[in-house]
Design a protein around this motif. Structure first.
Motif, PDB file in Angstrom:
ATOM      1  N   ASN A   1      45.772  33.870  47.640  1.00  0.00           N
ATOM      2  CA  ASN A   1      45.492  35.028  48.491  1.00  0.00           C
ATOM      3  C   ASN A   1      46.096  36.255  47.807  1.00  0.00           C
ATOM      4  N   SER A   2      45.267  37.053  47.120  1.00  0.00           N
ATOM      5  CA  SER A   2      45.814  37.973  46.128  1.00  0.00           C
ATOM      6  C   SER A   2      44.997  39.246  45.987  1.00  0.00           C
ATOM      7  N   ASN A   3      45.650  40.281  45.437  1.00  0.00           N
ATOM      8  CA  ASN A   3      44.956  41.507  45.048  1.00  0.00           C
ATOM      9  C   ASN A   3      44.189  41.349  43.738  1.00  0.00           C
ATOM     10  N   MET A   4      44.379  40.241  43.059  1.00  0.00           N
ATOM     11  CA  MET A   4      43.615  39.842  41.868  1.00  0.00           C
ATOM     12  C   MET A   4      43.843  40.742  40.656  1.00  0.00           C
ATOM     13  N   TYR A   5      45.042  41.308  40.552  1.00  0.00           N
ATOM     14  CA  TYR A   5      45.368  42.117  39.376  1.00  0.00           C
ATOM     15  C   TYR A   5      46.159  41.264  38.371  1.00  0.00           C
ATOM     16  N   LEU A   6      45.714  40.033  38.174  1.00  0.00           N
ATOM     17  CA  LEU A   6      46.393  39.131  37.252  1.00  0.00           C
ATOM     18  C   LEU A   6      45.956  39.400  35.817  1.00  0.00           C
ATOM     19  N   SER A   7      46.778  38.962  34.883  1.00  0.00           N
ATOM     20  CA  SER A   7      46.382  38.998  33.478  1.00  0.00           C
ATOM     21  C   SER A   7      45.332  37.915  33.227  1.00  0.00           C
TER      22      SER A   7
END
Length: 354
Positions: free
Chosen positions: A221-227
């Motif tokens: 459950n995330s803002n999806m600003y992952l590398s």
């Protein structure tokens, strides 16, 4: 939306099968895939990427013999190897933690000794409980809220958690795993890692799930600003990506969340997640942002992910935290604004609107 909606059942069919214990969760399949250990980072990544290519076949094969009228017996499936694909993910995440690039900001600090831009040091759990306020297919959801976030949203609805990375309780991985197992036994449909954002705690979450014996779907459950590296680690681990897709342009993202290159990074990660697992996208309608954010974002989703993705258009925005300092978002959205976004999504042809 009702969970009996047949089209949404189809789109989330793998998750629903794991939820009903009729299919193995992705992290369980990863824990059964034999991997070659190494102390060399490059060798580990080479092994990981080879297994990532093999994972989907393994995922299918380990489920083909499962009868849908029977509960899964994990003990009858396959013994765990001494070192697995899941173990590689844990080891690589520990390496990343020491030169942190969990998110696209890539601070590069050794987080054993220093904090990056997110301000997160030891993983702190602000709360954990059986959440009944999530999307219908997910509830009751065992939701674990981490303190801290890599965003600085001026309107954050969870600002007391996200902007306060030292607010929470330290739990070691075995204790959290025990809680996850107890919640699953009590009826949780999934374990739902959120915050703030779970990304700064990727290493801890992976380690925790290696000790969870229950077969339970993982919701990221995330803002999806992952590398990109972190997205590769999640491939073969997360069953459902419950995403917060906020903006339709980079300017609003920078002004309201202090995040650069928003559409490039978050767009890329949505494409990767769509290939790696199942997905529910949340979009919060902001006042005065229908034309600059909501409509272009919905058009992007339709053009890049298609009409079948499950989409939750949310109208519960309230001007909290620092929102009153920004005139354009200092009020709640009108019913006309929310309705206009929903009608636009329907006009585009989305089939699975919540």
């Amino acid at each position: 939306m009702n969970i009996t909606n047949q089209n949404i059942e189809h789109v989330l069919s793998k998750y629903l099968a794991v939820m009903a214990n009729q299919k193995l969760a992705r992290h369980k399949v990863a824990s059964m895939m034999v991997a070659q250990d190494s102390d060399d980072k490059n060798s580990l990544w080479e092994e990981h990427e080879g297994l990532r290519s093999d994972f989907r076949q393994q995922y299918r094969e380990l489920s083909t013999f499962i009868q849908h009228d029977k509960l899964l017996d994990l003990d009858s499936i396959k013994l765990k190897p001494s070192f697995s694909y899941l173990d590689i993910k844990v080891k690589l995440a520990e390496v990343m933690f020491q030169n942190c690039n969990f998110c696209e900001k890539a601070c590069g600090v050794n987080r054993r000794f220093a904090k990056g831009d997110c301000g997160v040091a030891d993983p702190l759990i602000a709360s954990e409980f059986m959440h009944v306020g999530e999307e219908p297919p997910l509830v009751p959801s065992h939701t674990i809220f981490f303190a801290g976030c890599n965003f600085r949203c001026v309107f954050c609805q969870n600002w007391d958690i996200s902007q306060n990375p030292i607010r929470g309780t330290i739990l070691n991985e075995k204790d959290l795993a025990s809680i996850i197992e107890k919640r699953r036994t009590a009826g949780s449909r999934n374990v739902n890692f959120v915050g703030g954002d779970p990304t700064p705690n990727l290493h801890y979450i992976l380690r925790t799930m290696t000790t969870v014996s229950e077969n339970i779907p993982v919701v990221w459950n995330s803002n999806m600003y992952l590398s990109e590296d972190a997205m590769h680690i999640l491939d073969g681990f997360a069953d459902v990506y419950l995403t917060d897709f906020k903006y339709g342009n980079d300017e609003c993202a920078m002004r309201l969340s202090n995040i650069p290159d928003y559409m490039e990074v978050v767009g890329r990660n949505h494409k990767m997640a769509w290939q790696a697992g199942e997905m529910v996208i949340r979009h919060l309608v902001l006042p005065n942002h229908v034309e600059c954010c909501s409509k272009p974002l919905l058009k992007w989703i339709y053009q890049n992910l298609g009409s079948e993705v499950v989409l939750n258009i949310m109208g519960q925005y309230h001007p909290v935290f620092k929102a009153q300092e920004f005139k354009d978002i200092s009020r709640i959205p009108t019913s006309h604004e929310i309705g206009e976004v929903i009608r636009y999504a329907q006009k585009l042809g989305f089939n699975n609107l919540i």
